[in-house]
Design a protein around this motif. Structure first.
Motif, PDB file in Angstrom:
ATOM      1  N   ILE A 157      62.967  25.794  59.547  1.00  0.00           N
ATOM      2  CA  ILE A 157      63.390  24.412  59.749  1.00  0.00           C
ATOM      3  C   ILE A 157      62.278  23.712  60.518  1.00  0.00           C
ATOM      4  N   LYS A 158      61.979  22.479  60.135  1.00  0.00           N
ATOM      5  CA  LYS A 158      60.941  21.748  60.866  1.00  0.00           C
ATOM      6  C   LYS A 158      61.595  20.674  61.729  1.00  0.00           C
ATOM      7  N   ILE A 159      61.205  20.630  62.979  1.00  0.00           N
ATOM      8  CA  ILE A 159      61.727  19.606  63.878  1.00  0.00           C
ATOM      9  C   ILE A 159      60.560  18.753  64.374  1.00  0.00           C
ATOM     10  N   VAL A 160      60.551  17.514  63.967  1.00  0.00           N
ATOM     11  CA  VAL A 160      59.463  16.610  64.348  1.00  0.00           C
ATOM     12  C   VAL A 160      59.933  15.792  65.544  1.00  0.00           C
ATOM     13  N   ILE A 161      59.157  15.847  66.623  1.00  0.00           N
ATOM     14  CA  ILE A 161      59.531  15.090  67.818  1.00  0.00           C
ATOM     15  C   ILE A 161      58.493  14.001  68.052  1.00  0.00           C
ATOM     16  N   ASN A 162      58.892  12.790  67.780  1.00  0.00           N
ATOM     17  CA  ASN A 162      57.986  11.655  67.938  1.00  0.00           C
ATOM     18  C   ASN A 162      58.243  10.939  69.255  1.00  0.00           C
ATOM     19  N   ASP A 173      65.054  18.024  78.683  1.00  0.00           N
ATOM     20  CA  ASP A 173      65.939  16.976  78.184  1.00  0.00           C
ATOM     21  C   ASP A 173      65.826  16.862  76.666  1.00  0.00           C
ATOM     22  N   VAL A 174      64.601  17.047  76.173  1.00  0.00           N
ATOM     23  CA  VAL A 174      64.374  16.968  74.731  1.00  0.00           C
ATOM     24  C   VAL A 174      65.126  18.092  74.009  1.00  0.00           C
ATOM     25  N   ILE A 175      65.003  19.302  74.502  1.00  0.00           N
ATOM     26  CA  ILE A 175      65.628  20.422  73.788  1.00  0.00           C
ATOM     27  C   ILE A 175      67.155  20.371  73.927  1.00  0.00           C
ATOM     28  N   GLY A 196      54.969  17.145  65.970  1.00  0.00           N
ATOM     29  CA  GLY A 196      55.097  15.728  66.310  1.00  0.00           C
ATOM     30  C   GLY A 196      54.273  15.387  67.542  1.00  0.00           C
ATOM     31  N   GLU A 197      54.034  14.105  67.721  1.00  0.00           N
ATOM     32  CA  GLU A 197      53.105  13.698  68.793  1.00  0.00           C
ATOM     33  C   GLU A 197      53.588  14.132  70.180  1.00  0.00           C
ATOM     34  N   ALA A 198      54.888  14.106  70.408  1.00  0.00           N
ATOM     35  CA  ALA A 198      55.392  14.485  71.732  1.00  0.00           C
ATOM     36  C   ALA A 198      55.074  15.954  72.023  1.00  0.00           C
ATOM     37  N   VAL A 199      55.184  16.789  70.995  1.00  0.00           N
ATOM     38  CA  VAL A 199      54.939  18.227  71.177  1.00  0.00           C
ATOM     39  C   VAL A 199      53.454  18.482  71.447  1.00  0.00           C
ATOM     40  N   LYS A 200      52.617  17.772  70.701  1.00  0.00           N
ATOM     41  CA  LYS A 200      51.169  17.979  70.863  1.00  0.00           C
ATOM     42  C   LYS A 200      50.716  17.663  72.285  1.00  0.00           C
ATOM     43  N   MET A 201      51.418  16.722  72.914  1.00  0.00           N
ATOM     44  CA  MET A 201      51.013  16.347  74.273  1.00  0.00           C
ATOM     45  C   MET A 201      51.597  17.261  75.351  1.00  0.00           C
ATOM     46  N   MET A 202      52.485  18.150  74.950  1.00  0.00           N
ATOM     47  CA  MET A 202      53.140  19.000  75.958  1.00  0.00           C
ATOM     48  C   MET A 202      52.207  20.091  76.476  1.00  0.00           C
ATOM     49  N   ASN A 203      52.334  20.391  77.767  1.00  0.00           N
ATOM     50  CA  ASN A 203      51.614  21.537  78.309  1.00  0.00           C
ATOM     51  C   ASN A 203      52.359  22.817  77.935  1.00  0.00           C
ATOM     52  N   LEU A 204      51.775  23.970  78.250  1.00  0.00           N
ATOM     53  CA  LEU A 204      52.378  25.236  77.811  1.00  0.00           C
ATOM     54  C   LEU A 204      53.778  25.438  78.395  1.00  0.00           C
ATOM     55  N   SER A 205      53.963  25.037  79.643  1.00  0.00           N
ATOM     56  CA  SER A 205      55.283  25.193  80.259  1.00  0.00           C
ATOM     57  C   SER A 205      56.351  24.456  79.467  1.00  0.00           C
ATOM     58  N   GLU A 206      56.003  23.242  79.086  1.00  0.00           N
ATOM     59  CA  GLU A 206      56.961  22.432  78.333  1.00  0.00           C
ATOM     60  C   GLU A 206      57.226  23.050  76.962  1.00  0.00           C
ATOM     61  N   ARG A 207      56.196  23.598  76.359  1.00  0.00           N
ATOM     62  CA  ARG A 207      56.365  24.237  75.046  1.00  0.00           C
ATOM     63  C   ARG A 207      57.270  25.462  75.163  1.00  0.00           C
ATOM     64  N   ILE A 208      57.101  26.188  76.264  1.00  0.00           N
ATOM     65  CA  ILE A 208      57.955  27.361  76.486  1.00  0.00           C
ATOM     66  C   ILE A 208      59.415  26.928  76.631  1.00  0.00           C
ATOM     67  N   GLU A 254      63.302  24.407  54.888  1.00  0.00           N
ATOM     68  CA  GLU A 254      64.672  24.324  54.405  1.00  0.00           C
ATOM     69  C   GLU A 254      65.277  22.970  54.769  1.00  0.00           C
ATOM     70  N   LYS A 255      64.903  22.491  55.962  1.00  0.00           N
ATOM     71  CA  LYS A 255      65.391  21.199  56.437  1.00  0.00           C
ATOM     72  C   LYS A 255      64.335  20.605  57.339  1.00  0.00           C
ATOM     73  N   VAL A 256      64.315  19.291  57.415  1.00  0.00           N
ATOM     74  CA  VAL A 256      63.426  18.627  58.365  1.00  0.00           C
ATOM     75  C   VAL A 256      64.269  17.666  59.205  1.00  0.00           C
ATOM     76  N   TYR A 257      64.153  17.773  60.515  1.00  0.00           N
ATOM     77  CA  TYR A 257      64.830  16.842  61.408  1.00  0.00           C
ATOM     78  C   TYR A 257      63.768  16.035  62.139  1.00  0.00           C
ATOM     79  N   GLU A 258      64.053  14.751  62.354  1.00  0.00           N
ATOM     80  CA  GLU A 258      63.124  13.944  63.138  1.00  0.00           C
ATOM     81  C   GLU A 258      63.843  13.341  64.330  1.00  0.00           C
ATOM     82  N   PHE A 259      63.198  13.392  65.463  1.00  0.00           N
ATOM     83  CA  PHE A 259      63.760  12.793  66.664  1.00  0.00           C
ATOM     84  C   PHE A 259      62.730  11.877  67.288  1.00  0.00           C
ATOM     85  N   ASP A 260      63.177  10.767  67.815  1.00  0.00           N
ATOM     86  CA  ASP A 260      62.283   9.926  68.601  1.00  0.00           C
ATOM     87  C   ASP A 260      62.792   9.946  70.035  1.00  0.00           C
ATOM     88  N   ILE A 261      61.911  10.326  70.939  1.00  0.00           N
ATOM     89  CA  ILE A 261      62.376  10.540  72.307  1.00  0.00           C
ATOM     90  C   ILE A 261      61.928   9.440  73.254  1.00  0.00           C
TER      91      ILE A 261
END
Ligand code: SF4
Lengths: 416, 166
Positions: A157-162, A173-175, A196-208, A254-261
């Protein structure tokens, strides 16, 4: 192909499709003080004195009861120390921290790797592009012997976070917001790719934080395509020959979800389910007894830093116990050097040695019936932290703000 | 031991999200004897008592979504098998529970229409083709057949036996 399809294709040497059953070689088999002793028993019962498949690809971490709280735990840790010595396995003892984080900090996990372990949140390793799976006793015992296991290739599943994450709104809060939308069964047996752009800007802690809570959506694994942020972390932790991994342009989801945060407000999961999520403002003012900042989801340096920013110059409310637990010793040392310990201690917080701490029952800090806790951990199932207790899941910022006020509080109030 | 490729049995119906604590309550985790474990299969569900009193060898469990979610305890699969249940059909399984079933040699089938099967129905399952015949309702469904890989592990009596023999 998606990331998980690529990883399995390489590991089993033939192209895979979702739903295929495959045998795959393992890059790392980990076990911990909880569950580990059962694995040792099963290994001995079945394979006697046999060596493990490759002792450089096995690790033992102690993160649950550290140092041991009773004789039984002490005995269990002893069993693992003896096993480690006998087989020449690396063991990270009671002074190290949360297993998965320790594996990353010690350069034992890299993009493309398949890692299994006895914890339910191995999947957070997807934050650096590795496939981590929590497994049962038999799986781990078999894996120790043969270095391979069977898998059913999951759909992705793809989750795009813009949008742009604006503090004090955080990855937690995002998750939580995503969990609210997908629910606790929304990714059943699926792999997720967060992008998504929000994810690309996250540091490793946030990604974890993002990838760890895939477990709460019943997902197998959550990936974030590793980029310079991850490569830099790996290089600084002595990992060489890092190979990037990414999904193909034409990968099938299988599915794509998009969120704008962009306009997301702080979120909180109410008792007794991680998807029972509302805006913090909706439950603000509710009285609490304890706050826990830590766990594999929110125990990194950046998490502690946000909490410290709110706690600086303030006192923990008289009616609240605040318990802070860095995820690893490396994090603790960074926090100490950055002056965070001083802030925490002055505020009246209890700072505990690195580990999993208040993630489950049986730990110092357990709740009495009827008590309420705000926790930065990942699960708030009924009874998980004490019979009749209630747990709210939130970000370190919300947790710290609530600790100061003594009631559930939005961190917005503390942010200027 | 090769299993027969057709299994016929009486259905025990359970709902969605039956977690491992309902399948095998945590208080019995210290038990190590498989016959003892079997005495508590499904005990934590709302019809646990009825099930344990009446379950017969060859019976079949049919459940809803996410069967076996929750903790990774293998006792859950071992107890169900020990109680004589020949296979479990569910709309979907939690990953670790499904693994534990294969690893402890218990057959599972995912069937989208699992909810259409009623308690007490007699059904027949073809292991090789995944065909599920509801003899009571006179309906036929198609589940995913058991993969070759799973079959080999189950035939060997579970994962560790399989790994020892290869
Ligand atoms: S904090 Fe909890 S979920 Fe995370 S690794 Fe530790 S025990 Fe597992």
């Amino acid at each position: 192909m998606t990331i998980i399809e690529k990883i399995f294709t390489r590991a089993c040497g033939k192209p895979v499709r979702p739903d295929m059953y495959v045998w795959a070689g393992l890059d790392l088999v980990a076990m911990r003080d909880f569950g580990g002793p059962n694995v040792v028993q099963e290994f001995k019962d079945n394979f006697g004195d046999a060596p493990v498949f490759d002792n450089r690809k096995v690790a033992i971490t102690f993160d649950l009861h550290i140092p041991p709280r009773d004789e039984k735990v002490a005995r269990n840790q002893q069993i693992l120390r003896m096993f480690a010595k006998e087989k020449g396995i690396r063991l990270f003892d009671v002074n190290t921290g949360v297993g998965q984080h320790i594996l990353m900090e010690n350069g034992l996990v890299r993009p493309w790797d398949i890692v299994i372990g006895t914890d339910s949140h191995m999947n957070l390793l997807g934050a650096i592009g590795a496939a981590g799976f929590g497994m049962g006793t038999t799986d781990i015992a078999g894996a120790l012997y043969k270095g391979k296991l069977w898998f059913k290739v999951p759909h992705t599943i793809k989750i795009v976070i813009n949008g742009i994450l604006k503090y004090p709104v955080t990855a937690k809060d995002v998750i939580l917001y995503i969990l609210k939308n997908l629910t606790t069964s929304g990714a059943l047996n699926r792999a997720i790719e967060f992008t998504g752009e929000a994810v690309k800007m996250m540091n490793l802690s946030e990604r974890i934080t993002l990838t760890s809570m895939v477990t709460e959506m019943s997902g197998d694994i959550g990936f974030i395509e590793p980029d310079e942020t991850v490569f830099e972390f790996l290089r600084s932790h002595k990992v060489e020959n890092i190979e990037p991994i990414s999904a193909d342009e034409d990968a099938e989801y299988e599915k794509v979800y998009e969120f704008d945060i962009t306009s997301l407000r702080p979120q909180i999961a109410c008792p007794h389910s991680p998807d029972n999520v509302v805006d913090v403002s909706e439950v603000a003012g509710r009285k609490i007894d304890q706050v826990f900042i830590g766990s594999c989801t929110n125990g990194r340096f950046e998490d502690l830093k946000i909490a410290a920013r709110i706690l600086e110059g303030k006192k923990v409310n008289d009616n609240v116990r605040l318990i802070i637990v860095p995820s690893t010793m490396e994090v603790a040392q960074m926090a100490e050097e950055a002056g965070l310990y001083k802030i925490f201690l002055k505020s009246g917080a209890v700072v505990v040695n690195p580990g999993c701490s208040l993630c489950t029952t049986g730990h110092p800090g357990i709740l009495a019936p009827g008590e309420v806790m705000v926790s930065t951990s990942n699960r708030n199932f009924i009874g998980k932290l004490g019979k009749g207790a209630e747990v709210y899941l939130a970000s370190p910022a919300t947790a710290a703000a609530s600790a100061v006020r003594g009631v559930i509080t939005s961190p917005m109030e503390f942010w200027s | 031991m090769e299993f027969e490729n057709i299994k016929r049995g009486r259905v025990w119906r359970f709902g969605d999200d039956i977690d491992t604590d309902q399948i095998y309550p945590g208080k019995y985790l210290p038990l190590t004897d498989k016959t003892e474990m079997a005495k508590h299969a499904m005990e934590g569900t709302d019809r646990g008592e009825e099930f344990l009193k009446n379950v017969k060898t060859g019976d079949i469990i049919v459940a809803g979504k996410n069967f076996g979610c929750g903790s990774s305890r293998e006792h859950a699969a071992i107890a169900i098998k020990g109680a004589g249940v020949s296979l479990v059909i569910a709309e979907s399984f939690a990953r670790i529970f499904h693994r534990n079933c294969v690893n402890t040699a218990l057959l599972t089938f995912e069937l989208k229409e699992a909810k259409e099967i009623n308690d007490g129905d007699i059904i027949e399952v073809n292991i090789d083709t995944g065909e599920v015949k509801n003899l009571t309702q006179n309906k036929v469904y198609k589940a995913e057949p058991v993969s070759e890989l799973e079959k080999k592990i189950i035939n060997a009596g579970g994962l560790l036996n399989y790994l020892k023999s290869t």
